[in-house]
Design an enzyme around this catalytic site. Structure first.
Site, short mmCIF file in Angstrom:
data_model
loop_
_atom_site.label_atom_id
_atom_site.label_comp_id
_atom_site.label_asym_id
_atom_site.label_seq_id
_atom_site.Cartn_x
_atom_site.Cartn_y
_atom_site.Cartn_z
N SER A 48 -8.34 1.18 15.33
CA SER A 48 -7.05 1.65 16.51
C SER A 48 -7.61 2.79 16.49
CB SER A 48 -6.17 2.49 15.62
OG SER A 48 -6.95 3.09 14.14
N CYS A 198 -5.58 4.02 3.25
CA CYS A 198 -4.10 4.46 3.16
C CYS A 198 -3.89 4.24 1.55
CB CYS A 198 -3.06 3.28 3.12
SG CYS A 198 -1.24 3.64 2.79
N THR A 342 -6.10 7.62 7.41
CA THR A 342 -4.73 6.68 7.73
C THR A 342 -4.76 6.33 9.08
OG1 THR A 342 -3.03 8.46 7.47
CG2 THR A 342 -3.08 7.66 5.29
N CYS A 376 1.11 9.09 5.47
CA CYS A 376 1.43 7.93 4.59
C CYS A 376 2.66 7.25 3.72
CB CYS A 376 0.26 7.80 3.07
SG CYS A 376 0.53 6.72 2.05
#
Length: 448
Positions: A48, A198, A342, A376
């Site tokens: 990402s 995460c 995350t 989260c």
């Protein structure tokens, strides 16, 4: 993050069939752009953070000025893996061919990076090529170290073993299979004694599993156990207080400071160590075992001169610039910034990296500061979610003008249906830089 899955694939897959199935699931392709040996910007890692960074700067610098180095055929939306483990999504829903998500103006070198030489501004790839750069962004994610727990890989690769893990595309489906095959006994969920991506996911799959067993008439015969190496259920008190209510109301057992150290697949037993008294170990039977593996920065990064004493890329937690090399920046899970690891954190970092790397390129001071924003979505079953958002200091940094520590169906719908599109069409394309602007609007400008 993609690097972590690639390494997991290489180390842990017991046959070529595993690779073929994963590639077929996303119609992967090995086609890539021609590359050269010198670039304005080299991005190592196509997850990402790497995709978003390359999208921003290839658009700004022009075609052929940016290269992404990553060997993977397939890009996974990893936050969906929790839902896959509960049967709410499929692995095919979570992936796209890497060639479809990387920016068209950037070159793609489909190779592994095997060496960093920051003193000479080069990286070396597995075929021996040296790629030089003016600026480097390291976005390699985390490495999944399943092999550090004796017996775990064997159990994961044994059919009908009751052992699964939502952290790898190789084993996420085994989690749902274990749920479906569960009869009675202990269902154990683990959190390792390392940083993880995460940190809420190990207990999210537990809440989903508990509801699945209730819906299928198996809950009375199940002992739901969460063994975590941490001393708390969740690191942010506001949300931890709500999660404790969920745990207590649903009859789950939480054991803190317990670390999985060995799996005995043949006898379906797991060995746990008390981290406060390492001589104290407990061998526990299981019918189902969900394992969150130990994680680290990738080996090639850990062996370089770019890391801190703990093996993570050493950057300023404020500017994301390397602490020793001013032309190097980092983003995402491989860095030593003290935020939760995350996808939302990456979104929060993208805008900071864009502004500060642009400033470095133009020779002006770096002013953008990352506040540690992380989110989260704590899924607590098949229809509810606690939307945790917070900063470096553990202060809630909530987007909506409601109490997000409360279980809500609306937050679940956002997690399941809305956030994947934000990821694919916003973050990866470099458009989404987190909800800071939305937060100010929602709170009438009274919050950051």
């Amino acid at each position: 993050m993609m690097q972590a899955y690639r390494m997991s694939l290489q180390v842990n897959c017991s046959s070529r069939l595993c690779v073929q199935l994963l590639q077929a699931a996303c119609l992967s392709t090995t086609t890539h752009n021609n590359t050269k040996n010198s670039y304005e910007l080299v991005v190592v890692g196509g997850g990402s953070g790497g995709c978003a960074t390359a999208a921003k700067f290839s658009s700004r610098l022009g075609k052929g000025k940016v290269v992404i180095i990553d060997p993977a055929d397939t890009h996974y939306y990893q936050p969906m893996f929790t839902l896959i483990g509960g049967g709410m999504k499929t692995l095919q829903n979570s992936c796209k061919p890497m060639s479809k998500v990387l920016p068209k103006k950037a070159d793609w070198l489909k190779q592994s990076c095997v060496e960093f030489d920051p003193d000479n501004n080069t990286v070396t790839t597995e075929d021996g090529s040296k790629i030089s750069y003016k600026y480097l962004v390291v976005a390699m994610g985390l490495q999944l170290n399943y092999d550090q727990i004796p017996g775990l890989l064997e159990a994961l690769n044994t059919p009908n073993s009751g052992v699964g893990s939502i952290y790898s595309p190789l084993y996420v489906n085994k989690t749902y299979e274990a749920l479906q095959q569960f009869k009675s006994g202990n269902a154990i969920f683990t959190f390792p004694n390392t940083p993880v991506k995460c940190a809420g996911a190990p207990q999210k799959i537990m809440y989903i599993a508990e509801e699945y067993l209730r819906k299928h008439g198996k809950r009375d015969g199940a002992n739901i156990i969460y063994n975590t190496s941490l001393g708390v259920l969740f690191g942010i008190k506001k949300y931890a207080d709500s999660l404790w209510k969920v745990v207590e109301s649903r009859g789950m057992t939480v054991n803190t400071r317990r670390n999985l150290v060995e799996v005995h697949g043949a006898s379906k037993q797991a060995l746990f160590q008390n981290l406060d008294d390492p001589s104290d170990t407990t061998l526990t039977d299981y019918e189902m075992l969900h394992v969150t593996p130990p994680m680290s920065a990738p080996d090639v990064l850990r062996s370089s001169s770019l890391v801190d004493a703990n093996g993570f890329l050493s950057v300023s937690k404020d500017t994301l610039q390397h602490t020793r090399y001013s032309n190097i920046f980092g983003i995402g899970d491989c860095t030593n910034t003290p935020n939760a690891k995350t996808a939302a954190s990456v979104a929060g970092q993208v805008g900071v990296l864009r502004r500060n790397l642009s400033a470095a390129m133009s020779g002006t001071p770096l002013h953008a500061v990352y506040d540690g924003y992380a989110s989260c979505p704590l899924v607590t079953g098949y229809s509810k979610c606690i939307m945790a958002e917070f900063d470096y200091n553990g202060n809630p940094l909530e987007t909506f003008p409601i109490n997000q520590a409360k279980e809500r169906r609306t937050m679940f719908i956002m997690k399941k249906y809305f956030l994947p599109d934000v990821y694919w069409y916003g973050l990866l394309k470099g458009y989404w830089e987190g909800p800071a602007l939305m937060r100010r609007v929602m709170h009438l400008g009274l919050k950051k």
